[in-house]
Design a protein around this motif. Structure first.
Motif, PDB file in Angstrom:
ATOM      1  N   ASP A  70       8.652 -52.632 -31.780  1.00  0.00           N
ATOM      2  CA  ASP A  70       8.568 -51.174 -31.733  1.00  0.00           C
ATOM      3  C   ASP A  70       7.166 -50.576 -31.649  1.00  0.00           C
ATOM      4  O   ASP A  70       7.029 -49.370 -31.446  1.00  0.00           O
ATOM      5  CB  ASP A  70       9.312 -50.577 -32.931  1.00  0.00           C
ATOM      6  N   ASP A  73       6.024 -48.451 -28.565  1.00  0.00           N
ATOM      7  CA  ASP A  73       6.475 -47.067 -28.420  1.00  0.00           C
ATOM      8  C   ASP A  73       5.448 -46.036 -28.898  1.00  0.00           C
ATOM      9  O   ASP A  73       5.598 -44.848 -28.619  1.00  0.00           O
ATOM     10  CB  ASP A  73       7.788 -46.852 -29.191  1.00  0.00           C
ATOM     11  N   TYR A  74       4.431 -46.471 -29.619  1.00  0.00           N
ATOM     12  CA  TYR A  74       3.421 -45.542 -30.125  1.00  0.00           C
ATOM     13  C   TYR A  74       2.336 -45.324 -29.065  1.00  0.00           C
ATOM     14  O   TYR A  74       1.902 -46.275 -28.416  1.00  0.00           O
ATOM     15  CB  TYR A  74       2.767 -46.092 -31.399  1.00  0.00           C
TER      16      TYR A  74
END
Length: 196
Positions: A70, A73-74
């Protein structure tokens, strides 16, 4: 609340008012301390839903997610610091997670248990088994650790990836120790990293 020794080192070295993402933030103890004592804009990513609920109950901005999957996604450069405490050894691809941390944050704090500590070596030598200690409390088949990193291994990886070590702290129990023979004598380590 007293922070775990590696978290106390990190908390003392995050600039007041900084933007922080704590990856693998657990129940949010570090984030709460940073928010309350340093005025930090504290965000968290945590894989365990019970820990996410505990962190949110503290009034923290924490979402459920996985460091391996994840972080992409930043947005780039969205934090002053990305923190990965006692989580690196549990990731599938540590080198990729480190790249993502330094893409997301200007600097990254990384802490991990040192599997070259003398007690680990003695347990392997005398008992022929992976040790169970205060800092490594799970048996080999029940541990989340999938990479057994040492301080020297980590420094080699930093050189190979062109990542600069800005500062390093070596801990034995609750006490800091010097860099001399840290790979043998430190139970865990904290590194402050930036792009070289």
């Amino acid at each position: 609340m007293t922070l775990r020794p590696d978290l106390a080192v990190i908390a003392a070295n995050v600039a007041p008012g900084a933007r922080v993402l704590d990856v693998g933030c657990g129940d949010g103890a570090l984030l709460a301390a940073l928010r309350d004592e340093r005025g930090v804009d504290a965000r968290g990513l945590e894989i365990d839903s019970e820990n996410v609920a505990a962190a949110v109950a503290r009034g923290l901005s924490v979402i459920q997610g996985d460091a391996d999957d994840d972080l992409a996604d930043y947005p780039a450069a969205s934090f002053d610091y990305a923190i990965l405490s006692q989580t690196l050894q549990t990731t599938r691809a540590p080198q990729l997670v480190l790249d993502q941390l330094l893409r997301i944050g200007a600097r990254a704090f990384v802490s991990f248990p040192n599997f070259a500590h003398w007690r680990v070596r003695v347990a392997l030598l005398t008992q022929g088994r992976m040790p169970v200690t205060r800092l490594l409390p799970e048996r080999w088949y029940d541990t989340p650790n999938i990479h057994h990193v040492t301080i020297d291994d980590f420094r080699d990886l930093m050189r190979a990836q062109g990542i600069a070590v800005e500062r390093a702290w070596y801990l034995s129990g609750d006490q800091q120790r010097g860099a001399m023979a840290a790979n043998l004598l430190a139970e865990h380590a904290v590194f402050l990293l930036k792009r070289g």
